[in-house]
Write a protein that holds these residues in place. Structure first.
Motif, PDB file in Angstrom:
ATOM      1  N   ASP A  23      83.118 116.064 138.990  1.00  0.00           N
ATOM      2  CA  ASP A  23      83.953 117.127 138.432  1.00  0.00           C
ATOM      3  C   ASP A  23      83.092 118.337 138.066  1.00  0.00           C
ATOM      4  N   GLU A  24      81.951 118.059 137.440  1.00  0.00           N
ATOM      5  CA  GLU A  24      81.079 119.139 136.965  1.00  0.00           C
ATOM      6  C   GLU A  24      80.530 119.976 138.110  1.00  0.00           C
ATOM      7  N   ILE A  25      80.273 119.350 139.278  1.00  0.00           N
ATOM      8  CA  ILE A  25      79.702 120.108 140.397  1.00  0.00           C
ATOM      9  C   ILE A  25      80.792 120.613 141.347  1.00  0.00           C
ATOM     10  N   GLY A  26      82.051 120.361 141.001  1.00  0.00           N
ATOM     11  CA  GLY A  26      83.151 120.869 141.808  1.00  0.00           C
ATOM     12  C   GLY A  26      83.461 120.037 143.039  1.00  0.00           C
ATOM     13  N   LEU A  27      82.865 118.855 143.154  1.00  0.00           N
ATOM     14  CA  LEU A  27      83.107 118.027 144.336  1.00  0.00           C
ATOM     15  C   LEU A  27      84.455 117.324 144.242  1.00  0.00           C
ATOM     16  N   LEU A  28      84.816 116.850 143.061  1.00  0.00           N
ATOM     17  CA  LEU A  28      86.105 116.193 142.863  1.00  0.00           C
ATOM     18  C   LEU A  28      86.650 116.620 141.504  1.00  0.00           C
ATOM     19  N   GLN A  51      87.141 109.818 150.753  1.00  0.00           N
ATOM     20  CA  GLN A  51      86.306 110.497 151.740  1.00  0.00           C
ATOM     21  C   GLN A  51      84.890 110.721 151.213  1.00  0.00           C
ATOM     22  N   ILE A  52      84.792 111.112 149.963  1.00  0.00           N
ATOM     23  CA  ILE A  52      83.473 111.324 149.359  1.00  0.00           C
ATOM     24  C   ILE A  52      82.651 110.038 149.422  1.00  0.00           C
ATOM     25  N   TYR A  55      81.349 109.212 152.971  1.00  0.00           N
ATOM     26  CA  TYR A  55      80.160 109.968 153.385  1.00  0.00           C
ATOM     27  C   TYR A  55      78.932 109.586 152.565  1.00  0.00           C
ATOM     28  N   ARG A  56      79.128 109.266 151.300  1.00  0.00           N
ATOM     29  CA  ARG A  56      77.998 108.835 150.477  1.00  0.00           C
ATOM     30  C   ARG A  56      77.447 107.503 150.993  1.00  0.00           C
ATOM     31  N   GLU A  57      78.359 106.643 151.409  1.00  0.00           N
ATOM     32  CA  GLU A  57      77.933 105.350 151.955  1.00  0.00           C
ATOM     33  C   GLU A  57      77.082 105.534 153.204  1.00  0.00           C
ATOM     34  N   LEU A  58      77.372 106.580 153.953  1.00  0.00           N
ATOM     35  CA  LEU A  58      76.596 106.876 155.154  1.00  0.00           C
ATOM     36  C   LEU A  58      75.321 107.652 154.852  1.00  0.00           C
ATOM     37  N   GLY A  59      75.068 107.934 153.578  1.00  0.00           N
ATOM     38  CA  GLY A  59      73.814 108.562 153.206  1.00  0.00           C
ATOM     39  C   GLY A  59      73.839 110.075 153.138  1.00  0.00           C
ATOM     40  N   PHE A  60      75.026 110.697 153.191  1.00  0.00           N
ATOM     41  CA  PHE A  60      75.098 112.149 153.118  1.00  0.00           C
ATOM     42  C   PHE A  60      74.823 112.605 151.685  1.00  0.00           C
ATOM     43  N   VAL A  65      78.381 116.644 151.712  1.00  0.00           N
ATOM     44  CA  VAL A  65      79.734 116.092 151.578  1.00  0.00           C
ATOM     45  C   VAL A  65      80.706 117.199 151.197  1.00  0.00           C
ATOM     46  N   ALA A  66      80.313 118.037 150.266  1.00  0.00           N
ATOM     47  CA  ALA A  66      81.180 119.136 149.838  1.00  0.00           C
ATOM     48  C   ALA A  66      81.475 120.076 150.996  1.00  0.00           C
ATOM     49  N   ALA A  67      80.451 120.370 151.799  1.00  0.00           N
ATOM     50  CA  ALA A  67      80.647 121.272 152.933  1.00  0.00           C
ATOM     51  C   ALA A  67      81.610 120.673 153.948  1.00  0.00           C
TER      52      ALA A  67
END
Length: 253
Positions: A23-28, A51-52, A55-60, A65-67
């Motif tokens: 939330d703080e970084i605007g991702l969710l 979705q986040i 992508y995190r599981e895939l190492g992004f 992820v945000a992009a």
């Protein structure tokens, strides 16, 4: 329907701290707030979180992820294709890793923990692990097999070399016995069969006379065993089988 940060953390298997950070970084950013100002997440937020986490599981990293999620030109079908490509590549990588682990497990199953150089030094061009899976299928549930693996797991390269030297010496002497025309039911042949049984007992498991009789039959019935013994001298497998049977009878079996 909306959910608290604690509920979402439970659904997704992440920590509340993680959701606060997103939330703080605007991702969710949660789609709503309670009257007390607490975060409330709707179904759209949960879809984005899924979705986040993918992508995190895939190492992004989070900025990538945000992009990916916020690109206005992004095509949902392109995202799905990208997911498929990434998963396919990861599955192939995991398959190769699994194959490598299985190979290592097979080596440990046979109790052989040597480098390739050491294996060649001890066994030459014979692969001691070639029939590991079959051996486990044939005898894996027996105490004799378990005992064999416990002992073999402790053997060093020098132990294997001593064992191989004993086998080679035995083979040379059995070859000489057959060259001299000794019958399989004669004393010398039975003594060699007894030495063979004791070799198994000393190095692998307590080999009873009845077990040894069964092994003798296997040395003829199984082409690979037959090839091993006949490589010492043609006909040795059959001669040994008869010598083992005679030795069992000599000891009251």
């Amino acid at each position: 329907m909306s959910y608290s940060v604690g509920q979402v953390a439970g659904f997704a298997g992440v920590t509340v701290r993680t959701l606060h950070h997103y939330d703080e970084i605007g991702l969710l950013v949660p789609g709503g707030r309670s009257h007390a100002g607490h975060r409330r997440y709707g179904d759209t937020d949960l879809d984005r979180l899924q979705q986040i986490l993918f992508y995190r599981e895939l190492g992004f990293p989070l900025d990538e992820v945000a992009a990916l999620l916020d690109d206005p030109e992004a095509d949902p079908r392109a995202h799905l294709r990208r997911r498929h490509d990434l998963l396919t590549a990861r599955i192939e990588k995991l398959r190769k890793m699994a194959a490598a682990v299985e190979h290592a497990m097979e080596a440990r199953t046979m109790g052989i923990d040597l480098t390739p150089e050491e294996k060649f030094e001890v066994f030459g061009d014979k692969d001691p692990e070639a029939h590991a899976e079959e051996a486990e299928q044939r005898w894996g549930g027996t105490e004799a097999y378990a005992e064999s693996q416990r002992r073999a797991a402790r053997y060093t390269k020098d132990d294997w070399k001593r064992m191989q030297a004993e086998v080679a010496s035995w083979g040379e002497r059995y070859d000489a016995l057959m060259e001299a025309g000794e019958p399989a039911t004669g004393e010398r042949a039975m003594d060699m069969a007894e030495e063979h049984r004791l070799h198994i007992t000393r190095w692998f498991y307590a080999c009873s006379y009845e077990t040894h009789r069964g092994l003798g039959e296997l040395y003829v019935a199984d082409e690979r065993f037959k090839e091993f013994y006949d490589s010492m001298r043609p006909g040795l497998a059959e001669h040994l089988k008869e010598a083992i049977a005679a030795n069992v009878r000599r000891h009251g079996g």
